[in-house]
Design a protein around this motif. Structure first.
Motif, PDB file in Angstrom:
ATOM      1  N   TRP A  97     -22.656  41.171  -7.813  1.00 49.99           N
ATOM      2  CA  TRP A  97     -21.898  42.111  -7.201  1.00 49.99           C
ATOM      3  C   TRP A  97     -23.132  43.508  -6.579  1.00 49.99           C
ATOM      4  O   TRP A  97     -24.055  44.233  -8.293  1.00 49.99           O
ATOM      5  CB  TRP A  97     -21.377  42.857  -7.601  1.00 49.99           C
ATOM      6  N   ASN A  98     -23.720  43.387  -6.060  1.00 44.76           N
ATOM      7  CA  ASN A  98     -24.345  43.977  -5.376  1.00 44.76           C
ATOM      8  C   ASN A  98     -23.509  45.317  -4.460  1.00 44.76           C
ATOM      9  O   ASN A  98     -22.999  45.425  -3.090  1.00 44.76           O
ATOM     10  CB  ASN A  98     -25.499  44.031  -3.475  1.00 44.76           C
ATOM     11  N   PRO A  99     -24.078  46.880  -5.303  1.00 41.03           N
ATOM     12  CA  PRO A  99     -23.754  48.284  -5.130  1.00 41.03           C
ATOM     13  C   PRO A  99     -23.565  48.117  -3.304  1.00 41.03           C
ATOM     14  O   PRO A  99     -23.839  49.207  -2.947  1.00 41.03           O
ATOM     15  CB  PRO A  99     -24.304  49.236  -6.178  1.00 41.03           C
ATOM     16  N   ASP A 100     -24.617  47.990  -3.278  1.00 41.63           N
ATOM     17  CA  ASP A 100     -24.939  47.806  -1.298  1.00 41.63           C
ATOM     18  C   ASP A 100     -24.324  47.211  -0.526  1.00 41.63           C
ATOM     19  O   ASP A 100     -24.767  47.615   0.578  1.00 41.63           O
ATOM     20  CB  ASP A 100     -26.538  47.929  -0.615  1.00 41.63           C
ATOM     21  N   ASP A 101     -23.635  46.661  -1.400  1.00 43.15           N
ATOM     22  CA  ASP A 101     -22.375  45.565  -0.220  1.00 43.15           C
ATOM     23  C   ASP A 101     -21.231  46.014  -0.410  1.00 43.15           C
ATOM     24  O   ASP A 101     -20.513  45.234  -0.918  1.00 43.15           O
ATOM     25  CB  ASP A 101     -22.641  44.002  -0.807  1.00 43.15           C
ATOM     26  N   PRO A 161     -19.999  44.028   7.266  1.00 43.16           N
ATOM     27  CA  PRO A 161     -20.800  43.810   8.218  1.00 43.16           C
ATOM     28  C   PRO A 161     -21.886  44.094   8.083  1.00 43.16           C
ATOM     29  O   PRO A 161     -22.601  43.632   7.476  1.00 43.16           O
ATOM     30  CB  PRO A 161     -20.657  46.078   7.948  1.00 43.16           C
ATOM     31  N   GLN A 162     -22.589  43.684   9.730  1.00 39.61           N
ATOM     32  CA  GLN A 162     -23.841  43.323  10.173  1.00 39.61           C
ATOM     33  C   GLN A 162     -25.008  44.341   9.839  1.00 39.61           C
ATOM     34  O   GLN A 162     -24.634  45.298   9.874  1.00 39.61           O
ATOM     35  CB  GLN A 162     -23.889  42.414  11.150  1.00 39.61           C
ATOM     36  N   ARG A 163     -25.621  44.145   9.193  1.00 40.35           N
ATOM     37  CA  ARG A 163     -26.562  45.153   8.482  1.00 40.35           C
ATOM     38  C   ARG A 163     -27.745  44.935   9.479  1.00 40.35           C
ATOM     39  O   ARG A 163     -28.281  43.975  10.071  1.00 40.35           O
ATOM     40  CB  ARG A 163     -27.248  45.033   6.971  1.00 40.35           C
ATOM     41  N   PRO A 164     -28.552  46.433   9.520  1.00 40.52           N
ATOM     42  CA  PRO A 164     -29.557  46.002  10.908  1.00 40.52           C
ATOM     43  C   PRO A 164     -30.826  45.724  10.017  1.00 40.52           C
ATOM     44  O   PRO A 164     -30.831  45.504   9.064  1.00 40.52           O
ATOM     45  CB  PRO A 164     -29.517  47.791  11.559  1.00 40.52           C
ATOM     46  N   GLU A 165     -31.660  44.815  11.385  1.00 36.34           N
ATOM     47  CA  GLU A 165     -33.065  44.493  10.934  1.00 36.34           C
ATOM     48  C   GLU A 165     -33.503  45.169  10.149  1.00 36.34           C
ATOM     49  O   GLU A 165     -33.806  45.798  10.992  1.00 36.34           O
ATOM     50  CB  GLU A 165     -33.369  43.121  12.024  1.00 36.34           C
ATOM     51  N   PRO A 166     -34.549  45.152   8.658  1.00 32.03           N
ATOM     52  CA  PRO A 166     -35.777  46.395   8.599  1.00 32.03           C
ATOM     53  C   PRO A 166     -36.503  46.366   9.331  1.00 32.03           C
ATOM     54  O   PRO A 166     -36.771  45.541   9.922  1.00 32.03           O
ATOM     55  CB  PRO A 166     -35.344  45.929   7.004  1.00 32.03           C
ATOM     56  N   PRO A 167     -37.072  47.116   9.716  1.00 34.80           N
ATOM     57  CA  PRO A 167     -38.387  47.517  10.821  1.00 34.80           C
ATOM     58  C   PRO A 167     -39.307  46.025   9.274  1.00 34.80           C
ATOM     59  O   PRO A 167     -39.312  46.514   8.409  1.00 34.80           O
ATOM     60  CB  PRO A 167     -38.601  49.008  10.693  1.00 34.80           C
ATOM     61  N   ASN A 168     -39.912  45.974  10.610  1.00 33.15           N
ATOM     62  CA  ASN A 168     -40.876  44.936  10.227  1.00 33.15           C
ATOM     63  C   ASN A 168     -42.659  45.811   9.996  1.00 33.15           C
ATOM     64  O   ASN A 168     -43.653  45.623  11.130  1.00 33.15           O
ATOM     65  CB  ASN A 168     -41.615  43.703  11.519  1.00 33.15           C
ATOM     66  N   LEU A 169     -43.127  46.140   8.826  1.00 37.23           N
ATOM     67  CA  LEU A 169     -44.021  46.830   9.213  1.00 37.23           C
ATOM     68  C   LEU A 169     -45.049  46.444   8.785  1.00 37.23           C
ATOM     69  O   LEU A 169     -46.357  46.961   9.340  1.00 37.23           O
ATOM     70  CB  LEU A 169     -43.657  47.898   7.607  1.00 37.23           C
ATOM     71  N   ALA A 170     -44.786  45.099   9.025  1.00 40.02           N
ATOM     72  CA  ALA A 170     -46.758  44.058   8.853  1.00 40.02           C
ATOM     73  C   ALA A 170     -47.088  44.113  10.161  1.00 40.02           C
ATOM     74  O   ALA A 170     -48.062  43.978  10.370  1.00 40.02           O
ATOM     75  CB  ALA A 170     -46.557  43.045   8.045  1.00 40.02           C
ATOM     76  N   ARG A 171     -46.052  44.436  11.255  1.00 39.85           N
ATOM     77  CA  ARG A 171     -47.022  44.311  12.754  1.00 39.85           C
ATOM     78  C   ARG A 171     -48.066  44.992  12.689  1.00 39.85           C
ATOM     79  O   ARG A 171     -48.460  45.200  13.966  1.00 39.85           O
ATOM     80  CB  ARG A 171     -45.759  44.062  13.903  1.00 39.85           C
ATOM     81  N   ASP A 172     -47.660  46.142  12.173  1.00 41.99           N
ATOM     82  CA  ASP A 172     -48.851  47.272  12.793  1.00 41.99           C
ATOM     83  C   ASP A 172     -50.378  47.208  12.172  1.00 41.99           C
ATOM     84  O   ASP A 172     -50.880  47.776  12.433  1.00 41.99           O
ATOM     85  CB  ASP A 172     -48.540  48.510  12.373  1.00 41.99           C
ATOM     86  N   ALA A 173     -49.744  45.943  11.082  1.00 42.21           N
ATOM     87  CA  ALA A 173     -50.877  46.136  10.508  1.00 42.21           C
ATOM     88  C   ALA A 173     -52.215  45.900  11.129  1.00 42.21           C
ATOM     89  O   ALA A 173     -52.389  44.209  11.322  1.00 42.21           O
ATOM     90  CB  ALA A 173     -50.667  45.566   8.989  1.00 42.21           C
ATOM     91  N   VAL A 174     -53.525  45.555  10.062  1.00 42.85           N
ATOM     92  CA  VAL A 174     -54.706  44.871  10.622  1.00 42.85           C
ATOM     93  C   VAL A 174     -54.843  43.389   9.633  1.00 42.85           C
ATOM     94  O   VAL A 174     -55.377  43.818   8.359  1.00 42.85           O
ATOM     95  CB  VAL A 174     -56.001  45.874  11.028  1.00 42.85           C
ATOM     96  N   ALA A 175     -55.064  42.064  10.379  1.00 42.32           N
ATOM     97  CA  ALA A 175     -55.332  41.134   9.234  1.00 42.32           C
ATOM     98  C   ALA A 175     -56.292  40.836   9.203  1.00 42.32           C
ATOM     99  O   ALA A 175     -57.396  40.947   9.977  1.00 42.32           O
ATOM    100  CB  ALA A 175     -54.181  40.311   9.463  1.00 42.32           C
ATOM    101  N   THR A 176     -57.172  40.494   8.412  1.00 45.96           N
ATOM    102  CA  THR A 176     -58.406  39.743   8.097  1.00 45.96           C
ATOM    103  C   THR A 176     -58.102  38.752   7.021  1.00 45.96           C
ATOM    104  O   THR A 176     -57.539  38.704   6.062  1.00 45.96           O
ATOM    105  CB  THR A 176     -59.178  40.790   7.778  1.00 45.96           C
ATOM    106  N   ALA A 177     -59.060  38.262   6.500  1.00 45.63           N
ATOM    107  CA  ALA A 177     -59.001  36.801   6.015  1.00 45.63           C
ATOM    108  C   ALA A 177     -60.638  36.225   5.169  1.00 45.63           C
ATOM    109  O   ALA A 177     -61.291  36.885   6.058  1.00 45.63           O
ATOM    110  CB  ALA A 177     -58.666  35.484   6.384  1.00 45.63           C
ATOM    111  N   SER A 178     -61.029  35.562   4.280  1.00 47.28           N
ATOM    112  CA  SER A 178     -61.817  34.728   3.621  1.00 47.28           C
ATOM    113  C   SER A 178     -62.294  34.305   4.579  1.00 47.28           C
ATOM    114  O   SER A 178     -63.839  34.523   4.452  1.00 47.28           O
ATOM    115  CB  SER A 178     -61.026  34.729   2.236  1.00 47.28           C
TER     116      SER A 178
END
Length: 224
Positions: A97-101, A161-178
């Motif tokens: 059981w999830n106390p948030d549900d 009840p339907q929970r609102p989707e949490p914000p996608n914090l990664a969308r504002d980030a700058v991605a770099t790779a090896s």
């Protein structure tokens, strides 16, 4: 507590409380048995934390979405303890059981006759509605005496009840790779798409024959 058959045995959802040097803390536990004439074994932990401050329960199963709904009452602590609302928790797995549900079913905002005391729920499906029986005291009294029984209705089937989707914090980030394979930029890892298939329009790929390790890093513009 509410007893239901599960598999080859039975579960009992019971109220329990403890005093840890402060106010009384209440929650719901599970006891198990394979024989109603035999002993019960208690689970080592309650289904939700003591801070939930709940007691009494009535359980129903919704086959339309294979979900269990546990109706219980919340304990208010101002200025002293009394039952102040009917809450419902839901799960697809009786052992988890999830106390948030949870959601508020009945409180002073939607109960016209009992403005403070609302508790002791018992639910029963009748046709296409669920009857919710509860106790209360007329007006604003918080007395434990002289209570009456009220009736509320919920439409079936029950749906969480339907929970609102949490914000996608990664969308504002700058991605770099090896390293990056041509046309498979690191920015694809946070483009908002869950697609990760190599060769698709949303995947990052390291450069061909580049030595390991391979990595992608996200730099956020602010603390998250």
């Amino acid at each position: 507590g509410h007893v239901i058959p599960v598999g080859d045995g039975f579960l009992q959802f019971f109220s329990a409380s403890t005093d840890q040097g402060g106010p009384t803390l209440r929650t719901i536990g599970i006891a198990r048995t394979g024989d109603l004439d035999g002993a019960w074994t208690l689970d080592p932990a309650p289904i939700v934390p003591l801070a939930e401050q709940i007691e009494n329960s009535s359980l129903c199963y919704e086959p339309a979405n294979r979900t269990w709904f546990l109706f219980t009452n919340h304990i208010g602590l101002e200025p002293f303890e009394f039952t102040d609302a009917i809450w419902v928790y839901w799960t697809k797995d009786l052992d988890h059981w999830n106390p948030d549900d949870k959601a508020v079913v009945l409180d002073r905002s939607n109960c016209a006759w009992s403005q403070r005391v609302i508790g002791l729920p018992s639910v029963l499906p009748i046709g296409d509605r669920l009857a919710v029986f509860y106790d209360g005291v007329a007006g604003t009294s918080t007395s434990h005496m002289g209570r009456d029984v009220g009736l509320a209705w919920l439409d079936l089937p029950l749906r969480p009840p339907q929970r609102p989707e949490p914000p996608n914090l990664a969308r504002d980030a700058v991605a770099t790779a090896s390293t990056t394979y041509p046309d498979y930029a690191a920015a694809r890892v946070n483009d908002g798409s869950p697609g990760t298939g190599v060769g698709g329009p949303h995947s990052w790929v390291n450069a061909y024959l580049a030595p390991a390790p391979h990595w992608v890093e996200l730099t956020f513009p602010r603390a998250t």
